[in-house]
Design a protein around this motif. Structure first.
Motif, PDB file in Angstrom:
ATOM      1  N   TYR A 185       0.845  -1.017  -0.075  1.00 46.51           N
ATOM      2  CA  TYR A 185       0.059  -0.005   0.057  1.00 46.51           C
ATOM      3  C   TYR A 185       0.895   1.072  -0.136  1.00 46.51           C
ATOM      4  N   ALA A 186       1.851   1.444   0.945  1.00 42.90           N
ATOM      5  CA  ALA A 186       2.625   2.506   0.882  1.00 42.90           C
ATOM      6  C   ALA A 186       3.946   2.582   0.040  1.00 42.90           C
ATOM      7  N   PHE A 187       4.357   1.530  -0.347  1.00 42.58           N
ATOM      8  CA  PHE A 187       5.648   1.513  -1.042  1.00 42.58           C
ATOM      9  C   PHE A 187       5.756   1.189  -2.679  1.00 42.58           C
ATOM     10  N   SER A 188       4.620   0.330  -3.027  1.00 42.17           N
ATOM     11  CA  SER A 188       4.564   0.129  -4.495  1.00 42.17           C
ATOM     12  C   SER A 188       4.356   1.482  -5.265  1.00 42.17           C
ATOM     13  N   PRO A 189       3.713   2.271  -4.677  1.00 38.26           N
ATOM     14  CA  PRO A 189       3.311   3.556  -5.424  1.00 38.26           C
ATOM     15  C   PRO A 189       4.519   4.238  -5.853  1.00 38.26           C
ATOM     16  N   PHE A 190       5.683   4.137  -4.865  1.00 36.47           N
ATOM     17  CA  PHE A 190       7.092   4.876  -5.337  1.00 36.47           C
ATOM     18  C   PHE A 190       7.504   3.841  -6.647  1.00 36.47           C
ATOM     19  N   LEU A 191       7.439   2.439  -6.588  1.00 42.91           N
ATOM     20  CA  LEU A 191       7.798   1.629  -7.794  1.00 42.91           C
ATOM     21  C   LEU A 191       6.972   2.082  -9.143  1.00 42.91           C
ATOM     22  N   GLN A 192       5.743   2.423  -8.951  1.00 44.74           N
ATOM     23  CA  GLN A 192       4.774   2.628  -9.829  1.00 44.74           C
ATOM     24  C   GLN A 192       5.285   4.222 -10.457  1.00 44.74           C
ATOM     25  N   SER A 193       5.755   5.213  -9.601  1.00 43.12           N
ATOM     26  CA  SER A 193       6.110   6.185 -10.027  1.00 43.12           C
ATOM     27  C   SER A 193       7.263   6.199 -10.860  1.00 43.12           C
ATOM     28  N   LEU A 197       2.521  20.272   7.865  1.00 44.42           N
ATOM     29  CA  LEU A 197       2.235  20.025   6.395  1.00 44.42           C
ATOM     30  C   LEU A 197       2.039  18.613   5.887  1.00 44.42           C
ATOM     31  N   PHE A 198       0.986  18.483   5.009  1.00 45.33           N
ATOM     32  CA  PHE A 198       0.741  17.112   4.449  1.00 45.33           C
ATOM     33  C   PHE A 198       1.180  17.403   3.089  1.00 45.33           C
ATOM     34  N   LEU A 199       2.419  16.786   2.567  1.00 50.38           N
ATOM     35  CA  LEU A 199       2.703  17.160   1.517  1.00 50.38           C
ATOM     36  C   LEU A 199       2.430  15.940   0.427  1.00 50.38           C
ATOM     37  N   PRO A 200       2.170  16.088  -0.974  1.00 57.59           N
ATOM     38  CA  PRO A 200       1.899  15.277  -1.919  1.00 57.59           C
ATOM     39  C   PRO A 200       3.046  14.274  -2.029  1.00 57.59           C
ATOM     40  N   ALA A 201       2.878  13.139  -2.788  1.00 61.64           N
ATOM     41  CA  ALA A 201       4.066  12.284  -3.051  1.00 61.64           C
ATOM     42  C   ALA A 201       4.988  12.977  -4.159  1.00 61.64           C
ATOM     43  N   PRO A 202       6.174  12.508  -3.802  1.00 56.55           N
ATOM     44  CA  PRO A 202       7.161  13.004  -4.948  1.00 56.55           C
ATOM     45  C   PRO A 202       6.985  12.409  -6.114  1.00 56.55           C
ATOM     46  N   ASP A 203       7.412  12.995  -7.282  1.00 56.17           N
ATOM     47  CA  ASP A 203       7.327  12.243  -8.623  1.00 56.17           C
ATOM     48  C   ASP A 203       8.606  11.662  -9.018  1.00 56.17           C
ATOM     49  N   PHE A 204       8.659  10.618  -9.191  1.00 56.13           N
ATOM     50  CA  PHE A 204       9.923   9.887  -9.671  1.00 56.13           C
ATOM     51  C   PHE A 204      10.125   9.796 -11.135  1.00 56.13           C
ATOM     52  N   GLY A 205       9.219  10.176 -11.965  1.00 60.78           N
ATOM     53  CA  GLY A 205       9.421  10.206 -13.168  1.00 60.78           C
ATOM     54  C   GLY A 205       8.303   9.788 -14.252  1.00 60.78           C
ATOM     55  N   ASN A 206       7.303   9.292 -13.306  1.00 64.90           N
ATOM     56  CA  ASN A 206       6.192   8.657 -14.053  1.00 64.90           C
ATOM     57  C   ASN A 206       4.726   9.186 -13.337  1.00 64.90           C
ATOM     58  N   GLY A 207       4.916  10.294 -12.756  1.00 67.70           N
ATOM     59  CA  GLY A 207       3.965  10.958 -11.927  1.00 67.70           C
ATOM     60  C   GLY A 207       3.874  10.540 -10.388  1.00 67.70           C
ATOM     61  N   LYS A 258       2.197   8.945  -7.249  1.00 61.88           N
ATOM     62  CA  LYS A 258       1.277   8.046  -6.784  1.00 61.88           C
ATOM     63  C   LYS A 258       1.397   7.842  -5.411  1.00 61.88           C
ATOM     64  N   ILE A 259      -0.026   7.498  -4.865  1.00 62.60           N
ATOM     65  CA  ILE A 259      -0.187   6.999  -3.547  1.00 62.60           C
ATOM     66  C   ILE A 259      -1.290   5.884  -3.539  1.00 62.60           C
ATOM     67  N   GLY A 260      -1.196   5.075  -2.676  1.00 57.85           N
ATOM     68  CA  GLY A 260      -2.342   3.864  -2.716  1.00 57.85           C
ATOM     69  C   GLY A 260      -3.786   4.464  -2.576  1.00 57.85           C
ATOM     70  N   ALA A 261      -4.740   3.540  -3.007  1.00 58.92           N
ATOM     71  CA  ALA A 261      -6.091   3.864  -3.044  1.00 58.92           C
ATOM     72  C   ALA A 261      -6.579   2.555  -2.593  1.00 58.92           C
ATOM     73  N   LEU A 275      -3.680   5.239  -6.936  1.00 58.43           N
ATOM     74  CA  LEU A 275      -3.882   4.352  -7.667  1.00 58.43           C
ATOM     75  C   LEU A 275      -4.036   3.009  -6.855  1.00 58.43           C
ATOM     76  N   VAL A 276      -5.179   2.293  -7.562  1.00 62.95           N
ATOM     77  CA  VAL A 276      -5.540   1.144  -6.723  1.00 62.95           C
ATOM     78  C   VAL A 276      -4.405   0.283  -7.102  1.00 62.95           C
ATOM     79  N   ARG A 277      -4.183  -0.669  -6.105  1.00 63.97           N
ATOM     80  CA  ARG A 277      -3.361  -1.778  -6.104  1.00 63.97           C
ATOM     81  C   ARG A 277      -3.855  -2.748  -7.316  1.00 63.97           C
ATOM     82  N   PRO A 278      -2.797  -3.428  -7.901  1.00 64.98           N
ATOM     83  CA  PRO A 278      -3.354  -4.242  -9.158  1.00 64.98           C
ATOM     84  C   PRO A 278      -4.534  -5.251  -8.929  1.00 64.98           C
ATOM     85  N   VAL A 279      -5.615  -4.901  -9.598  1.00 66.61           N
ATOM     86  CA  VAL A 279      -6.677  -5.661  -9.695  1.00 66.61           C
ATOM     87  C   VAL A 279      -6.946  -7.009 -10.240  1.00 66.61           C
ATOM     88  N   THR A 280      -6.315  -7.893  -9.353  1.00 65.92           N
ATOM     89  CA  THR A 280      -6.378  -9.288  -9.719  1.00 65.92           C
ATOM     90  C   THR A 280      -6.467 -10.166  -8.486  1.00 65.92           C
TER      91      THR A 280
END
Length: 418
Positions: free
Chosen positions: A195-203, A281-291, A293-296, A367-372
């Motif tokens: 939930y917390a760390f795959s958004p880094f990977l996705q970004s 302050l509650f800051l947005p997630a950083p952009d690591f190159g592909n937008g 992302k946070i979990g949903a 972004l939702v986690r993989p829907v599978t």
């Protein structure tokens, strides 16, 4: 009319009225929140209101401790005694639908058109579950820390880039004022990792599973972007920005005590931080190159496949979707209301509210986690891989091994119907 006739008429009317009340068909419901008195209290109020609102159905609630809930569902499914209504964690729902635990909801989908995307449990083109709230993560810090370190305050429109984020960590470490620059919450295990760390990977441009086919993790969990992510992830620990092994007490109170300059944490912990500081302050997630992302997706309501009364069960769920109940949950347990109109009814998420920023984060970055159905296995594999890499395991080899394990599970289960 004689007195006897009048009395007989009254008695008949009373009997018919009582018969209507007793004619309500009972719907059983299981819920994961036995440990939260506030949650159960709100749900009890919803069921009482629903039961009183009509004469066809009566919902009876049974609450389980969260730690035992999923096992109770699996056992109930094997024994053939699942209740009519269940709640299900959003990313787990596709597995339960595929396994035959759930059936599609019979609700008017126009009533959820304005709901946050993460609250809608879709599988195979159908709505299987719907949530009354969502959760979001932010990078928590203080304005005084940004000012002292000479850092730009990121916004939803202009989040930090990877370079800006790493510059912030470097300056926090160099200041010597913090034990670690970043609190990642590694004391938490299980679902926290995907939930917390795959958004880094996705970004970075990778993912846990290839969402174009859902038949493999090859190329997305071990491709160039994923290896770049894994190398960065490992550097957070080898370079001393974060701790791979964390004391749970530090996760609970470390930021508020000044141990960390930044904390990657959810809105459920926000009120405690607001009580500690007046410049949070509650800051947005950083952009690591592909937008950025946070979990949903959080807990949602669904109807079991074995329910003999899916129409009644769906009516209850549709009844629970009223803004007043979404607002009650938000006010009671601090999570994000599923609609903007419900958010406007709350103390913390209304415009100008202390937590209003989280609604925007959920709306714009989630972004939702993989829907599978394979997610329940892939999530555990991903957790182990990241924990191993954090402790020094070879990045590429560890990710390759994770892909092999995920793909073997997918193959064993016939591609889960994809």
């Amino acid at each position: 009319m004689s007195k006897f006739g009048t009395f007989a008429g009254i008695l008949l009317a009373t009997t018919l009225s009582s018969g209507a009340a007793f004619a309500q068909t009972t719907l059983s419901m299981w819920y994961h929140g036995a440990g939260s008195e506030q949650e159960v209290s709100i749900l009890n109020q919803i069921t009482a209101d629903f039961n009183a609102s009509q004469s066809d159905w009566k919902v009876e609630l049974q609450a389980f401790p969260q730690a035992a809930y999923n096992d109770s569902i699996v056992a109930g499914a094997l024994a053939g005694n699942l209740p009519d209504i269940v709640d299900v964690d959003g990313p787990v729902m596709p597995n339960w639908a595929w396994a035959g635990y759930l059936q599609p909801l019979q609700i008017d989908e126009t009533k959820i058109a304005s709901f946050l995307p993460g609250t809608k449990g879709m599988w195979d083109g159908k709505l299987y579950s719907i949530g009354l709230w969502d959760a979001a993560i932010s990078l928590v810090t203080r304005q005084s820390i940004l000012d002292e370190l000479g850092l730009r305050t990121p916004t939803l429109e202009q989040p930090w880039t990877k370079d800006e984020f790493m510059d912030a960590l470097s300056k926090a470490k160099a200041s010597g004022k913090f034990e670690y620059a970043l609190d990642l919450g590694t004391a938490w295990t299980g679902e926290w990792y995907p939930y917390a760390f795959s958004p880094f990977l996705q970004s970075f441009g990778g993912d846990i599973i290839d969402r174009s086919t859902y038949k493999t993790a090859e190329g997305v969990l071990n491709g160039d972007k994923a290896v770049e992510f894994g190398t960065w992830w490992q550097s957070l620990f080898t370079d001393g920005y974060a701790e791979a092994t964390q004391d749970p007490a530090a996760r609970d109170a470390g930021f508020n005590s000044g141990k960390y300059a930044f904390s990657w944490n959810g809105n459920w912990a926000a009120l405690g931080t607001l009580a500690a500081f007046d410049d949070v302050l509650f800051l947005p997630a950083p952009d690591f190159g592909n937008g950025p992302k946070i979990g949903a997706a959080s807990w949602q309501f669904g109807v079991s496949a074995k329910s003999a009364h899916p129409d009644g069960a769906s009516k209850f769920i549709e009844f629970a979707l009223q803004d007043k109940y979404l607002a009650a949950y938000s006010n009671g347990i601090g999570l994000i209301p599923a609609t903007a109109s419900a958010a406007a009814m709350t103390e913390n998420y209304k415009e100008g509210g202390k937590l209003a920023v989280f609604y925007g984060l959920s709306e714009k970055q989630a972004l939702v986690r993989p829907v599978t159905p394979s997610y329940v296995v892939a999530a555990k594999v991903f957790e182990k891989a990241l924990a191993d890499i954090a402790k020094g395991a070879p990045v590429a080899d560890t990710l390759d091994a994770a892909v092999d394990e995920i793909d073997a599970d997918i193959e064993k289960n016939g591609d889960y119907g994809f």
